[in-house]
Design a protein around this motif. Sequence first.
Motif, PDB file in Angstrom:
ATOM      1  N   UNK A   1      -8.581   4.780   2.570  1.00  0.00           N
ATOM      2  CA  UNK A   1      -8.112   3.716   1.679  1.00  0.00           C
ATOM      3  C   UNK A   1      -8.228   2.369   2.375  1.00  0.00           C
ATOM      4  N   UNK A   2      -8.813   1.413   1.711  1.00  0.00           N
ATOM      5  CA  UNK A   2      -8.689   0.047   2.170  1.00  0.00           C
ATOM      6  C   UNK A   2      -7.298  -0.457   1.846  1.00  0.00           C
ATOM      7  N   UNK A   3      -6.815  -1.399   2.643  1.00  0.00           N
ATOM      8  CA  UNK A   3      -5.526  -2.048   2.386  1.00  0.00           C
ATOM      9  C   UNK A   3      -5.801  -3.544   2.422  1.00  0.00           C
ATOM     10  N   UNK A   4      -5.808  -4.166   1.248  1.00  0.00           N
ATOM     11  CA  UNK A   4      -6.295  -5.528   1.104  1.00  0.00           C
ATOM     12  C   UNK A   4      -5.147  -6.478   0.785  1.00  0.00           C
ATOM     13  N   UNK A   5      -5.065  -7.545   1.565  1.00  0.00           N
ATOM     14  CA  UNK A   5      -3.963  -8.499   1.415  1.00  0.00           C
ATOM     15  C   UNK A   5      -4.235  -9.494   0.300  1.00  0.00           C
ATOM     16  N   UNK A   6      -3.199  -9.745  -0.494  1.00  0.00           N
ATOM     17  CA  UNK A   6      -3.297 -10.742  -1.545  1.00  0.00           C
ATOM     18  C   UNK A   6      -2.189 -11.767  -1.397  1.00  0.00           C
TER      19      UNK A   6
ATOM     20  N   UNK B   1      -7.998   8.641  10.274  1.00  0.00           N
ATOM     21  CA  UNK B   1      -7.577   7.345   9.734  1.00  0.00           C
ATOM     22  C   UNK B   1      -7.585   7.422   8.209  1.00  0.00           C
ATOM     23  N   UNK B   2      -6.472   7.031   7.590  1.00  0.00           N
ATOM     24  CA  UNK B   2      -6.359   7.086   6.139  1.00  0.00           C
ATOM     25  C   UNK B   2      -6.283   5.705   5.511  1.00  0.00           C
ATOM     26  N   UNK B   3      -6.043   4.667   6.327  1.00  0.00           N
ATOM     27  CA  UNK B   3      -5.820   3.319   5.800  1.00  0.00           C
ATOM     28  C   UNK B   3      -6.372   2.303   6.794  1.00  0.00           C
ATOM     29  N   UNK B   4      -7.168   1.358   6.292  1.00  0.00           N
ATOM     30  CA  UNK B   4      -7.715   0.291   7.119  1.00  0.00           C
ATOM     31  C   UNK B   4      -7.380  -1.050   6.478  1.00  0.00           C
ATOM     32  N   UNK B   5      -6.740  -1.922   7.245  1.00  0.00           N
ATOM     33  CA  UNK B   5      -6.311  -3.218   6.723  1.00  0.00           C
ATOM     34  C   UNK B   5      -7.419  -4.260   6.807  1.00  0.00           C
ATOM     35  N   UNK B   6      -7.582  -5.017   5.733  1.00  0.00           N
ATOM     36  CA  UNK B   6      -8.560  -6.102   5.683  1.00  0.00           C
ATOM     37  C   UNK B   6      -7.906  -7.304   5.019  1.00  0.00           C
ATOM     38  N   UNK B   7      -7.889  -8.430   5.724  1.00  0.00           N
ATOM     39  CA  UNK B   7      -7.317  -9.653   5.155  1.00  0.00           C
ATOM     40  C   UNK B   7      -8.230 -10.852   5.370  1.00  0.00           C
ATOM     41  N   UNK B   8      -8.670 -11.052   6.608  1.00  0.00           N
ATOM     42  CA  UNK B   8      -9.412 -12.275   6.941  1.00  0.00           C
ATOM     43  C   UNK B   8     -10.687 -12.429   6.118  1.00  0.00           C
ATOM     44  N   UNK B   9     -11.412 -11.331   5.892  1.00  0.00           N
ATOM     45  CA  UNK B   9     -12.652 -11.406   5.121  1.00  0.00           C
ATOM     46  C   UNK B   9     -12.405 -11.944   3.714  1.00  0.00           C
TER      47      UNK B   9
ATOM     48  N   UNK C   1       0.686  12.837  11.532  1.00  0.00           N
ATOM     49  CA  UNK C   1       0.483  12.078  10.295  1.00  0.00           C
ATOM     50  C   UNK C   1      -0.810  11.284  10.397  1.00  0.00           C
ATOM     51  N   UNK C   2      -1.369  10.862   9.253  1.00  0.00           N
ATOM     52  CA  UNK C   2      -2.594  10.058   9.285  1.00  0.00           C
ATOM     53  C   UNK C   2      -2.376   8.718   9.982  1.00  0.00           C
ATOM     54  N   UNK C   3      -3.471   8.154  10.455  1.00  0.00           N
ATOM     55  CA  UNK C   3      -3.434   6.907  11.214  1.00  0.00           C
ATOM     56  C   UNK C   3      -3.847   5.720  10.365  1.00  0.00           C
ATOM     57  N   UNK C   4      -3.420   4.533  10.823  1.00  0.00           N
ATOM     58  CA  UNK C   4      -3.757   3.266  10.179  1.00  0.00           C
ATOM     59  C   UNK C   4      -4.398   2.362  11.214  1.00  0.00           C
ATOM     60  N   UNK C   5      -5.464   1.693  10.802  1.00  0.00           N
ATOM     61  CA  UNK C   5      -6.130   0.741  11.675  1.00  0.00           C
ATOM     62  C   UNK C   5      -6.028  -0.651  11.075  1.00  0.00           C
TER      63      UNK C   5
END
Length: 279
Positions: free
Chosen positions: A20-25, A222-230, A199-203
């Motif tokens: 899953x992507x984790x995208x900041x708004x 890894x189940x979740x990767x955070x993306x904000x700056x892009x 448990x699953x990991x987050x990057x």
Amino acid sequence: MGLVSGLEVIDECVSRGLVAGAFNTTNIETTMGIVQAIENTGVPTFIQVAPTNAVLSGYDYIYDMVSRRLASVDVPVALHLDHGRTLDDVSESLAAGFTSIMMDASGYEYDENVALSQQARGLTPAKYALEVELGSIGGKEDDHGPELEFTTDPAQVAGFVEATGCEMLAVSVGNVHGYAPNVRVDMDLLRKVQEASAVPLVLHGGSGLPSEQLARLHEFGVVKVNVASDLRNAMIRTFGEAYVANPNEYSLIRVSRQAVTAITDVVEARIRTFNPKIS
């Protein structure tokens, strides 16, 4: 479908071998772009906001904006608190309707990290997901960075996960916040952490990592990767280019729609990079 629990996103991703992507708004343009990309790919996703960005509108506005847009979307999406630093952050976001929580007490010594994470677990309903962090991720997010940076110690992982009762573990394995194009994940360390974690990991810091590493993260739990700056750069760049092209530009809606398209393209590209097997 509307918003679902972070647990549902995790379970869906684990069962389908997805990341899953984790995208900041922070605003409507970013939200619209993220959700359009989710619809285009059909991959379960986290939409998130950090307290440093919630100061613009408050958690209630973020919830209203995201939940309204997701009401007609048939893909599991959770609304996540990113980098909650205090128990008030946790309580306020839950009160607003958030369905997934991160308690980031990684700036404290190990025992205090455990204690604060346990308190966050007590505040977070069992039907939701709790993410905690072990190790201290470097770089800056919204001009905020840790006093110390240190990698996750695999020897501490099993005990930390058990003590905190978390569903996701954020790790420091060479990744940094913000955009750092020369950063690389220590894949050997990531494997050791995976082997120790129940448990699953987050990057965090997905914006600056190379595509070839991002495409392999599903192999490492890894189940979740955070993306904000892009995403933020795509929006700022769109408005900046519009101004440079015409300093007298007045059509806010036209440029805003261009920003939505730019954000959609960035998010969709990231989701497909995380999940190279999807069509």
